[in-house]
Design an enzyme around this catalytic site. Structure first.
Site, mmCIF file in Angstrom:
data_model
loop_
_atom_site.group_PDB
_atom_site.id
_atom_site.type_symbol
_atom_site.label_atom_id
_atom_site.label_comp_id
_atom_site.label_asym_id
_atom_site.label_seq_id
_atom_site.Cartn_x
_atom_site.Cartn_y
_atom_site.Cartn_z
ATOM 1 N N ASP A 188 0.762 -1.116 0.169
ATOM 2 C CA ASP A 188 0.007 0.012 -0.067
ATOM 3 C C ASP A 188 0.781 1.219 0.055
ATOM 4 O O ASP A 188 1.094 1.809 1.135
ATOM 5 C CB ASP A 188 -1.092 0.057 1.208
ATOM 6 C CG ASP A 188 -1.954 -1.250 1.057
ATOM 7 O OD1 ASP A 188 -2.459 -1.120 0.278
ATOM 8 O OD2 ASP A 188 -2.326 -1.719 2.081
ATOM 9 N N LYS B 298 -0.420 -7.963 -3.494
ATOM 10 C CA LYS B 298 -1.688 -7.281 -3.664
ATOM 11 C C LYS B 298 -1.285 -5.630 -3.667
ATOM 12 O O LYS B 298 -0.690 -5.139 -3.038
ATOM 13 C CB LYS B 298 -2.529 -7.172 -2.404
ATOM 14 C CG LYS B 298 -4.032 -6.489 -2.753
ATOM 15 C CD LYS B 298 -4.798 -6.506 -1.418
ATOM 16 C CE LYS B 298 -4.652 -5.101 -1.147
ATOM 17 N NZ LYS B 298 -5.620 -4.189 -0.527
ATOM 18 N N ASP C 244 -6.717 -5.217 -6.375
ATOM 19 C CA ASP C 244 -8.039 -4.807 -5.296
ATOM 20 C C ASP C 244 -8.541 -3.521 -6.069
ATOM 21 O O ASP C 244 -8.347 -2.360 -5.382
ATOM 22 C CB ASP C 244 -7.512 -4.619 -4.324
ATOM 23 C CG ASP C 244 -8.625 -4.497 -3.046
ATOM 24 O OD1 ASP C 244 -9.876 -4.793 -3.509
ATOM 25 O OD2 ASP C 244 -8.471 -4.166 -2.049
ATOM 26 N N LYS D 241 -11.910 -3.112 -6.876
ATOM 27 C CA LYS D 241 -13.375 -2.933 -6.318
ATOM 28 C C LYS D 241 -14.412 -2.296 -7.228
ATOM 29 O O LYS D 241 -15.008 -1.412 -7.030
ATOM 30 C CB LYS D 241 -13.419 -2.038 -4.911
ATOM 31 C CG LYS D 241 -12.524 -2.933 -3.684
ATOM 32 C CD LYS D 241 -13.129 -2.173 -2.515
ATOM 33 C CE LYS D 241 -12.213 -2.931 -1.191
ATOM 34 N NZ LYS D 241 -11.085 -3.110 -1.164
ATOM 35 N N LEU D 242 -14.471 -2.973 -8.290
ATOM 36 C CA LEU D 242 -15.116 -2.426 -9.653
ATOM 37 C C LEU D 242 -16.483 -2.400 -9.266
ATOM 38 O O LEU D 242 -17.126 -3.055 -8.600
ATOM 39 C CB LEU D 242 -15.223 -3.217 -10.788
ATOM 40 C CG LEU D 242 -13.614 -3.302 -11.311
ATOM 41 C CD1 LEU D 242 -13.381 -4.297 -12.418
ATOM 42 C CD2 LEU D 242 -13.064 -1.816 -11.766
ATOM 43 N N ASP E 252 -19.942 -0.681 -11.384
ATOM 44 C CA ASP E 252 -20.648 0.340 -12.291
ATOM 45 C C ASP E 252 -21.735 -0.417 -13.093
ATOM 46 O O ASP E 252 -21.887 -1.633 -12.744
ATOM 47 C CB ASP E 252 -19.220 0.905 -13.046
ATOM 48 C CG ASP E 252 -19.674 2.152 -13.918
ATOM 49 O OD1 ASP E 252 -20.892 2.459 -14.293
ATOM 50 O OD2 ASP E 252 -18.718 3.092 -13.558
ATOM 51 N N PRO F 225 -22.953 -2.685 -16.003
ATOM 52 C CA PRO F 225 -22.243 -4.071 -16.757
ATOM 53 C C PRO F 225 -21.334 -3.719 -17.620
ATOM 54 O O PRO F 225 -20.210 -4.065 -17.654
ATOM 55 C CB PRO F 225 -23.754 -4.913 -17.032
ATOM 56 C CG PRO F 225 -24.813 -4.442 -16.192
ATOM 57 C CD PRO F 225 -24.576 -3.061 -15.690
ATOM 58 N N THR G 10 -16.056 -3.413 5.426
ATOM 59 C CA THR G 10 -15.775 -3.785 6.795
ATOM 60 C C THR G 10 -15.907 -2.443 7.596
ATOM 61 O O THR G 10 -16.080 -2.442 8.840
ATOM 62 C CB THR G 10 -14.532 -4.488 7.280
ATOM 63 O OG1 THR G 10 -13.564 -3.975 6.591
ATOM 64 C CG2 THR G 10 -14.477 -5.784 6.738
ATOM 65 N N ARG H 190 0.942 -4.334 6.675
ATOM 66 C CA ARG H 190 1.797 -3.682 7.648
ATOM 67 C C ARG H 190 2.634 -4.781 8.500
ATOM 68 O O ARG H 190 4.169 -4.344 8.630
ATOM 69 C CB ARG H 190 1.220 -2.467 8.156
ATOM 70 C CG ARG H 190 0.926 -1.491 7.479
ATOM 71 C CD ARG H 190 0.044 -0.649 8.002
ATOM 72 N NE ARG H 190 -1.307 -1.268 8.012
ATOM 73 C CZ ARG H 190 -2.373 -0.595 8.398
ATOM 74 N NH1 ARG H 190 -2.494 0.588 9.066
ATOM 75 N NH2 ARG H 190 -3.595 -1.072 8.354
#
Ligand code: C5P
Length: 225
Positions: A9, A31, A58, A60-61, A63, A65, A115, A206
């Protein structure tokens, strides 16, 4: 199989490349998230990914189709192993995404309930709770649409495994070895407990990347498994 996907990250391309290269022999994959992808795009991903290393993108699409299909086609040349898609995007979006992903050799993971959201948040946006039930509902919809697995919190693993059996891929963040600090993660579990509950892959950032010796940290986690 090494279940660790190390979460890199950062938007610092050199740091990301060095971390990935150093950790490649000791983790099962890397990732990279939106933060990195928006900063550096496909060329940045190619620069960071060690040869042959599984990649979890990652993104996270979420929208319509047609746009999700277009996004998956656009990232197909990057050849990610896993890509995330919001299961709340609906059955048609997921079905079409699953078809495009299969053609591209990408495995899709559904995002159910973030989450960061609780029962009150679900009520506020008009989604039926409680969170645990909505997670199971959306996971089932993802499954019905041909999505390979879901990304889920540690405390959701056992119920998802129980209701879906061995075929659903479970990618689990919020992992903290007993010897590491929680950082901003609230509901955490150890690598061994997550695997015992039924996880297939662990997203660990981390505890490895911020350790004084990231390789030693990754090795220690593997030893504990
Ligand atoms: O450093 P840490 O191990 O907390 O990193 C966890 C990674 O998993 C981060 O990239 C974070 O964005 C991601 N993640 C998460 N919780 C979720 C979904 C993704 O921590 N529910």
């Amino acid at each position: 199989m090494n279940p660790i996907f190390v979460a890199i990250d950062t938007t610092d391309l050199i740091r990301a490349r060095d971390l990935a290269a150093t950790l490649a022999p000791h983790v099962g994959g890397i990732k990279l998230g939106l933060e990195f992808f928006l900063a550096h795009g496909a060329a940045g991903v190619a620069a960071v990914r060690p040869d042959g290393m599984p990649l979890f993108l990652d993104l996270k699409l979420h929208d319509i189709p047609n746009t999700v299909v277009g996004a998956l086609r656009a990232i197909a040349p990057v050849a990610p192993t896993f890509v995330t898609i919001h299961a709340s995007g609906g059955p048609d979006m997921m079905r079409r995404a699953a078809g495009t992903a299969a053609e591209a050799g990408i495995r899709l993971l559904g995002v159910t309930v973030l989450t960061s959201m609780d029962d009150d948040d679900l009520r506020t946006i008009g989604q039926k709770g409680p969170v645990g039930a909505q997670v199971l509902r959306l996971a089932q919809r993802a499954r019905d649409a041909g999505i390979a697995g879901v990304i889920c919190a540690p405390h959701e693993v056992a119920a998802l495994r129980l209701s879906h059996g061995p075929d659903l891929a479970l990618m689990v963040p919020g992992i903290r070895p007993a010897w590491s600090v929680a950082d901003d993660q609230k509901r955490i579990t150890t690598p061994a407990d997550a695997m015992t509950a039924g996880a297939n892959h662990l997203v660990i950032g981390r505890p490895i990347t911020a350790a004084a010796d990231p390789v030693a940290a990754a090795r220690r986690i593997l030893d504990e498994l």
